[in-house]
Scaffold this motif. Structure first.
Motif, PDB file in Angstrom:
ATOM      1  N   ALA A 178       0.829  -1.208   0.000  1.00 15.94           N
ATOM      2  CA  ALA A 178       0.000   0.000   0.000  1.00 15.94           C
ATOM      3  C   ALA A 178       0.864   1.258   0.000  1.00 15.94           C
ATOM      4  N   ILE A 179       1.942   1.239   0.762  1.00 15.65           N
ATOM      5  CA  ILE A 179       2.827   2.404   0.838  1.00 15.65           C
ATOM      6  C   ILE A 179       3.548   2.625  -0.487  1.00 15.65           C
ATOM      7  N   LEU A 180       3.995   1.565  -1.113  1.00 12.34           N
ATOM      8  CA  LEU A 180       4.785   1.663  -2.332  1.00 12.34           C
ATOM      9  C   LEU A 180       3.941   1.651  -3.603  1.00 12.34           C
ATOM     10  N   SER A 181       2.640   1.563  -3.477  1.00 13.50           N
ATOM     11  CA  SER A 181       1.755   1.513  -4.640  1.00 13.50           C
ATOM     12  C   SER A 181       1.892   2.779  -5.483  1.00 13.50           C
ATOM     13  N   PRO A 182       1.959   2.634  -6.802  1.00 13.64           N
ATOM     14  CA  PRO A 182       2.013   3.819  -7.668  1.00 13.64           C
ATOM     15  C   PRO A 182       0.663   4.517  -7.771  1.00 13.64           C
ATOM     16  N   PHE A 183      -0.375   3.936  -7.171  1.00 13.13           N
ATOM     17  CA  PHE A 183      -1.716   4.486  -7.309  1.00 13.13           C
ATOM     18  C   PHE A 183      -2.165   5.321  -6.121  1.00 13.13           C
ATOM     19  N   ASN A 184      -1.280   5.621  -5.201  1.00  6.56           N
ATOM     20  CA  ASN A 184      -1.647   6.498  -4.093  1.00  6.56           C
ATOM     21  C   ASN A 184      -0.599   7.586  -3.934  1.00  6.56           C
ATOM     22  N   GLY A 185      -0.896   8.531  -3.097  1.00  4.60           N
ATOM     23  CA  GLY A 185       0.074   9.577  -2.808  1.00  4.60           C
ATOM     24  C   GLY A 185      -0.336  10.951  -3.294  1.00  4.60           C
ATOM     25  N   ASP A 186      -1.193  11.008  -4.319  1.00  4.06           N
ATOM     26  CA  ASP A 186      -1.617  12.304  -4.846  1.00  4.06           C
ATOM     27  C   ASP A 186      -3.104  12.507  -4.599  1.00  4.06           C
ATOM     28  N   LYS A 187      -3.448  13.719  -4.228  1.00  4.61           N
ATOM     29  CA  LYS A 187      -4.852  14.091  -4.083  1.00  4.61           C
ATOM     30  C   LYS A 187      -5.427  14.326  -5.474  1.00  4.61           C
ATOM     31  N   PHE A 188      -6.686  13.973  -5.665  1.00  2.64           N
ATOM     32  CA  PHE A 188      -7.352  14.171  -6.945  1.00  2.64           C
ATOM     33  C   PHE A 188      -7.346  15.651  -7.317  1.00  2.64           C
ATOM     34  N   ASP A 189      -6.835  15.955  -8.491  1.00  3.28           N
ATOM     35  CA  ASP A 189      -6.817  17.311  -9.029  1.00  3.28           C
ATOM     36  C   ASP A 189      -7.566  17.278 -10.359  1.00  3.28           C
ATOM     37  N   PRO A 190      -8.801  17.807 -10.391  1.00  2.55           N
ATOM     38  CA  PRO A 190      -9.606  17.735 -11.615  1.00  2.55           C
ATOM     39  C   PRO A 190      -8.930  18.379 -12.828  1.00  2.55           C
ATOM     40  N   THR A 191      -8.158  19.427 -12.617  1.00  2.00           N
ATOM     41  CA  THR A 191      -7.495  20.100 -13.740  1.00  2.00           C
ATOM     42  C   THR A 191      -6.456  19.183 -14.381  1.00  2.00           C
ATOM     43  N   ILE A 192      -5.632  18.554 -13.569  1.00  5.52           N
ATOM     44  CA  ILE A 192      -4.625  17.621 -14.094  1.00  5.52           C
ATOM     45  C   ILE A 192      -5.314  16.396 -14.676  1.00  5.52           C
ATOM     46  N   TRP A 193      -6.310  15.870 -13.968  1.00  4.42           N
ATOM     47  CA  TRP A 193      -7.000  14.659 -14.403  1.00  4.42           C
ATOM     48  C   TRP A 193      -7.666  14.856 -15.775  1.00  4.42           C
ATOM     49  N   LYS A 194      -8.347  15.982 -15.954  1.00  2.91           N
ATOM     50  CA  LYS A 194      -9.123  16.198 -17.178  1.00  2.91           C
ATOM     51  C   LYS A 194      -8.284  16.698 -18.358  1.00  2.91           C
ATOM     52  N   ALA A 195      -7.045  17.065 -18.117  1.00  4.35           N
ATOM     53  CA  ALA A 195      -6.172  17.537 -19.206  1.00  4.35           C
ATOM     54  C   ALA A 195      -5.863  16.373 -20.149  1.00  4.35           C
ATOM     55  N   PRO A 196      -5.751  16.643 -21.441  1.00  2.00           N
ATOM     56  CA  PRO A 196      -5.391  15.572 -22.380  1.00  2.00           C
ATOM     57  C   PRO A 196      -4.047  14.947 -21.994  1.00  2.00           C
ATOM     58  N   MET A 197      -3.970  13.628 -22.117  1.00  2.00           N
ATOM     59  CA  MET A 197      -2.743  12.901 -21.762  1.00  2.00           C
ATOM     60  C   MET A 197      -1.745  12.968 -22.915  1.00  2.00           C
ATOM     61  N   THR A 198      -0.562  13.401 -22.608  1.00  2.00           N
ATOM     62  CA  THR A 198       0.518  13.406 -23.595  1.00  2.00           C
ATOM     63  C   THR A 198       1.336  12.128 -23.418  1.00  2.00           C
ATOM     64  N   ASP A 199       2.242  11.866 -24.338  1.00  2.00           N
ATOM     65  CA  ASP A 199       3.136  10.713 -24.182  1.00  2.00           C
ATOM     66  C   ASP A 199       3.963  10.852 -22.905  1.00  2.00           C
ATOM     67  N   TYR A 200       4.374  12.079 -22.596  1.00  2.39           N
ATOM     68  CA  TYR A 200       5.142  12.328 -21.367  1.00  2.39           C
ATOM     69  C   TYR A 200       4.301  11.963 -20.142  1.00  2.39           C
ATOM     70  N   ASP A 201       3.033  12.387 -20.137  1.00  5.29           N
ATOM     71  CA  ASP A 201       2.141  12.083 -19.015  1.00  5.29           C
ATOM     72  C   ASP A 201       1.971  10.580 -18.835  1.00  5.29           C
ATOM     73  N   LEU A 202       1.782   9.876 -19.939  1.00  6.98           N
ATOM     74  CA  LEU A 202       1.636   8.419 -19.869  1.00  6.98           C
ATOM     75  C   LEU A 202       2.905   7.773 -19.329  1.00  6.98           C
ATOM     76  N   SER A 203       4.041   8.187 -19.838  1.00  6.52           N
ATOM     77  CA  SER A 203       5.318   7.601 -19.418  1.00  6.52           C
ATOM     78  C   SER A 203       5.619   7.854 -17.954  1.00  6.52           C
ATOM     79  N   ASN A 204       5.132   8.958 -17.425  1.00  3.64           N
ATOM     80  CA  ASN A 204       5.431   9.336 -16.045  1.00  3.64           C
ATOM     81  C   ASN A 204       4.264   9.109 -15.085  1.00  3.64           C
ATOM     82  N   CYS A 205       3.268   8.359 -15.534  1.00  6.69           N
ATOM     83  CA  CYS A 205       2.165   7.957 -14.656  1.00  6.69           C
ATOM     84  C   CYS A 205       1.522   9.168 -13.977  1.00  6.69           C
TER      85      CYS A 205
END
Length: 129
Positions: free
Chosen positions: A29-56
């Motif tokens: 749970a501590i090391l999971s890549p799916f936790n640690g960040d609070k939901f940010d609608p602006t970042i979430w709704k922005a189109p995903m670039t290749d950089y965004d995909l590569s950097n999770c």
């Protein structure tokens, strides 16, 4: 009541196994890549670039979304208001790419949402294809 030495060894072994499983679950749970960040609608709704995909870029928000933003029983329209239109949505399933977050980074992880015929959210999954 007297416990035999064999029974004591078995009990001790079981306790160690339970402890180790607990430690691995906590570390996971501590090391999971799916936790640690609070939901940010602006970042979430922005189109995903290749950089965004590569950097999770969305991956760290997944647990917050699952635990605090959406919930089973919510109407699809409400989920779409919160998360935006899913890039891959059809019939009873919406998929939001999170990025190359888990494993060896060869496949994209997705937040996958399933709805019933009435449009109610019935299942939430983080999945790697």
């Amino acid at each position: 009541m007297v416990i035999s030495s064999t029974a004591k060894k078995i009990i001790l072994l079981v306790l160690w196994i339970v402890l180790l499983i607990g430690i691995f679950k906590v570390l996971g749970a501590i090391l999971s890549p799916f936790n640690g960040d609070k939901f940010d609608p602006t970042i979430w709704k922005a189109p995903m670039t290749d950089y965004d995909l590569s950097n999770c870029m969305r991956g760290g928000m997944a647990d917050d979304i699952v635990n605090k933003v959406i919930r089973v029983g919510m109407q699809r329209e409400r989920v779409l208001e919160l998360l935006g239109k899913a890039p891959d949505g059809h019939d009873n399933k919406d998929q939001y790419p999170l990025g190359y977050c888990s494993g060896i980074g060869a496949d994209v992880d997705y937040l996958v949402l399933y709805y019933d015929a009435a449009g109610k959210l019935i299942e939430i999954d983080i999945h790697q294809y």
